[in-house]
Enzyme design. Structure first.
Site, PDB file in Angstrom:
ATOM      1  N   SER A 128       0.867  -1.336   0.900  1.00 50.44           N
ATOM      2  CA  SER A 128       0.016  -0.038  -0.232  1.00 50.44           C
ATOM      3  C   SER A 128       0.784   1.347  -0.720  1.00 50.44           C
ATOM      4  CB  SER A 128      -0.856  -0.461   1.139  1.00 50.44           C
ATOM      5  OG  SER A 128      -1.494   1.247   1.336  1.00 50.44           O
ATOM      6  N   LYS A 182      -4.541  -6.536   3.600  1.00 53.14           N
ATOM      7  CA  LYS A 182      -4.462  -5.290   2.137  1.00 53.14           C
ATOM      8  C   LYS A 182      -6.105  -5.383   2.488  1.00 53.14           C
ATOM      9  CE  LYS A 182      -3.065  -2.075  -0.583  1.00 53.14           C
ATOM     10  NZ  LYS A 182      -3.143  -2.456  -1.776  1.00 53.14           N
ATOM     11  N   HIS A 185      -7.563  -3.324   4.742  1.00 55.42           N
ATOM     12  CA  HIS A 185      -7.122  -2.426   5.527  1.00 55.42           C
ATOM     13  C   HIS A 185      -7.297  -1.236   3.865  1.00 55.42           C
ATOM     14  CE1 HIS A 185      -4.754   1.170   2.719  1.00 55.42           C
ATOM     15  NE2 HIS A 185      -3.811   0.993   4.041  1.00 55.42           N
ATOM     16  N   ASN A 186      -7.785  -2.086   2.935  1.00 58.89           N
ATOM     17  CA  ASN A 186      -8.968  -0.558   1.425  1.00 58.89           C
ATOM     18  C   ASN A 186     -10.124  -0.335   2.171  1.00 58.89           C
ATOM     19  OD1 ASN A 186      -5.911  -1.143   0.214  1.00 58.89           O
ATOM     20  ND2 ASN A 186      -7.471  -1.049  -2.110  1.00 58.89           N
ATOM     21  N   GLU A 189      -9.529   2.134   4.720  1.00 56.94           N
ATOM     22  CA  GLU A 189      -9.709   2.997   3.504  1.00 56.94           C
ATOM     23  C   GLU A 189     -11.073   3.987   3.939  1.00 56.94           C
ATOM     24  OE1 GLU A 189      -6.403   3.168   0.368  1.00 56.94           O
ATOM     25  OE2 GLU A 189      -7.803   3.960  -0.461  1.00 56.94           O
TER      26      GLU A 189
HETATM   27  P1  NDP Z   1      -1.477  -1.778 -14.063  1.00 50.72           P
HETATM   28  O1  NDP Z   1      -2.341  -2.390 -12.616  1.00 50.72           O
HETATM   29  O2  NDP Z   1      -2.050  -0.709 -14.525  1.00 50.72           O
HETATM   30  O3  NDP Z   1      -1.109  -3.564 -14.934  1.00 50.72           O
HETATM   31  C1  NDP Z   1      -0.144  -2.722 -15.931  1.00 50.72           C
HETATM   32  C2  NDP Z   1       1.345  -3.638 -15.652  1.00 50.72           C
HETATM   33  O4  NDP Z   1       0.399  -5.449 -15.751  1.00 50.72           O
HETATM   34  C3  NDP Z   1       1.678  -3.724 -17.092  1.00 50.72           C
HETATM   35  O5  NDP Z   1       3.260  -4.371 -16.748  1.00 50.72           O
HETATM   36  C4  NDP Z   1       1.777  -4.609 -18.046  1.00 50.72           C
HETATM   37  O6  NDP Z   1       2.582  -4.934 -19.462  1.00 50.72           O
HETATM   38  C5  NDP Z   1       1.057  -5.550 -16.903  1.00 50.72           C
HETATM   39  N1  NDP Z   1       0.148  -6.752 -17.915  1.00 50.72           N
HETATM   40  C6  NDP Z   1      -1.257  -6.847 -17.893  1.00 50.72           C
HETATM   41  N2  NDP Z   1      -1.913  -8.079 -18.900  1.00 50.72           N
HETATM   42  C7  NDP Z   1      -0.727  -8.727 -18.413  1.00 50.72           C
HETATM   43  C8  NDP Z   1      -0.366  -9.652 -19.164  1.00 50.72           C
HETATM   44  N3  NDP Z   1      -1.592 -10.364 -19.914  1.00 50.72           N
HETATM   45  N4  NDP Z   1       0.284 -10.797 -19.421  1.00 50.72           N
HETATM   46  C9  NDP Z   1       2.123  -9.321 -18.268  1.00 50.72           C
HETATM   47  N5  NDP Z   1       1.993  -8.657 -18.210  1.00 50.72           N
HETATM   48  C10 NDP Z   1       0.595  -8.299 -18.080  1.00 50.72           C
HETATM   49  O7  NDP Z   1      -0.010  -1.821 -13.460  1.00 50.72           O
HETATM   50  P2  NDP Z   1       0.262  -0.924 -11.742  1.00 50.72           P
HETATM   51  O8  NDP Z   1       1.725  -0.462 -11.792  1.00 50.72           O
HETATM   52  O9  NDP Z   1      -1.118   0.007 -11.664  1.00 50.72           O
HETATM   53  O10 NDP Z   1      -0.377  -2.062 -11.022  1.00 50.72           O
HETATM   54  C11 NDP Z   1       0.721  -3.151 -10.641  1.00 50.72           C
HETATM   55  C12 NDP Z   1      -0.518  -3.714  -9.663  1.00 50.72           C
HETATM   56  O11 NDP Z   1      -0.099  -3.544  -8.166  1.00 50.72           O
HETATM   57  C13 NDP Z   1      -1.873  -4.299 -10.250  1.00 50.72           C
HETATM   58  O12 NDP Z   1      -2.171  -5.618  -9.393  1.00 50.72           O
HETATM   59  C14 NDP Z   1      -2.526  -3.727  -8.861  1.00 50.72           C
HETATM   60  O13 NDP Z   1      -3.936  -3.355  -8.513  1.00 50.72           O
HETATM   61  C15 NDP Z   1      -0.863  -3.638  -7.466  1.00 50.72           C
HETATM   62  N6  NDP Z   1      -1.529  -1.207  -6.981  1.00 50.72           N
HETATM   63  C16 NDP Z   1      -1.590  -0.691  -7.688  1.00 50.72           C
HETATM   64  C17 NDP Z   1      -2.295   0.288  -6.896  1.00 50.72           C
HETATM   65  C18 NDP Z   1      -2.088   1.603  -7.527  1.00 50.72           C
HETATM   66  O14 NDP Z   1      -1.640   2.870  -6.510  1.00 50.72           O
HETATM   67  N7  NDP Z   1      -1.709   2.261  -8.562  1.00 50.72           N
HETATM   68  C19 NDP Z   1      -1.303   0.803  -5.209  1.00 50.72           C
HETATM   69  C20 NDP Z   1      -1.094  -0.581  -4.795  1.00 50.72           C
HETATM   70  C21 NDP Z   1      -1.173  -2.222  -5.832  1.00 50.72           C
HETATM   71  P3  NDP Z   1       2.727  -3.708 -20.376  1.00 50.72           P
HETATM   72  O15 NDP Z   1       3.163  -3.227 -20.531  1.00 50.72           O
HETATM   73  O16 NDP Z   1       3.154  -4.983 -21.316  1.00 50.72           O
HETATM   74  O17 NDP Z   1       1.082  -3.121 -21.080  1.00 50.72           O
END
Ligand code: NDP
Length: 475
Positions: A128, A182, A185-186, A189
């Protein structure tokens, strides 16, 4: 030289987590499905530490020391499964896969047991703090085997947020425990944000204050016992002027709150566990209603209060609202921690509730001074059945309750919705009631469905012949 840890998925979260690892002296192998993100990371931030760019999962796996530690930080759900399925055949016994995405804990339970069968250790971890947290120190909530945690612990401690020398990471429990915590937590939140929003709405609707003035009030709250990240950013948002129109930012933003689903998961799970989280549920529903345009259009015709309510004294009202917010917050957290207890008992996680409060003190969205008090409550009695049973919280509620009731009454008489505060108050009055009308519910159930009831004076299960002579039968 082999890398100590790998990260696959280099969108904002993965990229910042990888940078955090590198900045803390770890050699990090990095990989992303589309290689542009990998190249971009190396180009922009390569000088921050030791990165090993990999353009396939095979390369990533080959670049790691053993047992391998691979953090998967891709989109939650199907994409996480796809990456794990591609990865696992390339791994050796005892390698560790860490899912740091926002997985549903039930998916984590499934993944952990499937990988355990294949000899790979799986750690589902909540992270988080958004992208800033990932870069500068998140709160980390790992669940999985103790052996896997031990292999990760020094690395996780080095990148986690730090409060008074204590890193915000702990082994929450086996398999799904980390993602479960987690999730709660959310949920908390959501409740916290809703309560703060209601407070703003009251200060505006009852006292007619503007966003800038209310920002000042929140700054004052932030200097007291309500000090928290969420109160701080609330003041910033309220103070922001829209550059396009020169109007307060909150007045030009569409009032339809969105959600990504973790609050809903919390409530769904609370229903499964029969562990009431009315504060979180009201917060989730409040967001849902805000987005229901047709419902709100229809609702606009409904009348409000016909007699003008008495205007409270402004100074006293601000003090009352602070009390109402604090008391409602205690209830929301008490409910959330009870859900964690219910989960821990149901899934055999043996969660240390005080440790959870401790790792939420820094890095995460609900970080607050308040969590020290929760930790102190569990330090004093680890088996506390509810935070409401803690003497310090009991005293705070005693001190707050008259103000809290006045605030809910004022809101009700003016027609200002305070679903979070009033649900919290209803919960408070429910748990402290000596007798509940549940006895009548039992009578109704026995009447229409012969569902039986128990008595206050005699042991056993009874049924009344409602359709006949109304005599009672023991069963
Ligand atoms: P996203 O959730 O937007 O995911 C994008 C990433 O996933 C890119 O690296 C993308 O690769 C990859 N991806 C998507 N589909 C596939 C696939 N089928 N095979 C391989 N790679 C894939 O990114 P975030 O950085 O926002 O979040 C990452 C994780 O962290 C998520 O699970 C999210 O829920 C969690 N999270 C996010 C927070 C936030 O504030 N954003 C906070 C806490 C947790 P490509 O570039 O090739 O498309």
């Amino acid at each position: 030289d082999k890398a100590q840890i790998g990260v696959t998925g280099l969108a904002v979260m993965g990229r910042n987590l990888a940078r955090n690892l590198a900045r803390n002296g770890h050699r990090v192998a990095v990989h992303n499905r589309h290689r542009e993100r990998t190249d971009e990371l190396i180009e922009q931030f390569g000088s921050e530490g030791e990165f090993v760019p990999s353009h396939s999962l095979r390369e990533l796996v080959d670049s790691l020391e053993r047992p391998r530690r691979i953090v998967v930080m891709v989109k939650a759900g199907g994409p996480t499964d796809a990456v794990i399925e591609e990865l696992v055949p390339m791994l050796d016994n005892d390698d560790i896969v860490v899912d740091a995405g926002n997985a549903n804990f039930e998916d984590t339970l499934r993944r952990e047991s499937s990988l355990a069968e294949r000899g790979v250790r799986f750690v589902g971890t909540g992270v988080s703090g958004g992208e800033e947290g990932a870069l500068h120190g998140p709160s980390i909530m790992p669940g999985g085997s103790a052996s896997a945690y031990r292999e990760l612990e020094p690395i996780l401690r080095s990148i986690a947020a730090d409060v008074d020398g204590t890193p915000c990471v702990t082994h929450v429990g086996e398999n799904g425990a980390g993602h479960f915590v987690k999730m709660v937590h959310n949920g908390i939140e959501y409740a916290d944000m809703q309560l703060i929003a209601e407070t703003y709405d009251l200060l505006r609707g009852v006292l007619g204050r503007g966003p800038g003035e209310i920002a000042e009030t929140f700054r004052e709250f932030d200097r007291g016992r309500l000090e928290s990240y969420l109160i701080g950013i609330t003041a910033e948002v309220l103070d922001h002027t829209d550059p396009r129109t020169g109007r307060p930012f909150v007045d030009v933003v569409l009032d339809q709150a969105e959600q990504k689903g973790t609050g809903r998961w919390t409530v769904q799970n609370a229903l499964e566990l029969a562990s009431p989280v009315s504060g979180i549920a009201e917060a989730v529903f409040a967001r849902s209603i805000s987005g229901q345009v047709r419902l709100r259009q229809a609702g606009r015709n409904l009348p409000g209060p016909s007699t003008p309510a008495e205007q409270p004294d402004p100074e006293r009202f601000v003090a009352d609202v602070e009390q109402a917010l604090y008391a409602s917050k205690i209830i929301a957290y008490a409910q959330g921690f009870n859900q964690i207890r219910a989960g821990s008992e149901t899934y055999d996680w043996n969660i240390d509730y005080g440790a959870v409060a401790t790792i939420w003190r820094g890095g995460c969205i609900i970080r607050a001074k308040f969590l020290d008090r929760i930790r102190a409550a569990y330090d004093q009695n680890p088996e506390l059945p509810s935070l409401l049973g803690d003497e310090n919280f009991r005293q705070a509620l005693e001190q707050a309750q008259d103000s809290w009731r006045r605030v809910v009454a004022t809101a009700t008489s003016l027609g200002i919705p305070v679903p979070g505060m009033s649900a919290a108050l209803a919960y408070y009055d429910t748990v402290r009631a000596e007798r509940l009308p549940a006895s009548l519910i039992q009578g109704q159930r026995d009447y229409f469905g012969a569902h039986t009831y128990r008595r206050t004076d005699v042991d056993g299960v009874f049924h009344t012949e409602w359709a006949g002579d109304r005599s009672e039968h023991g069963a």
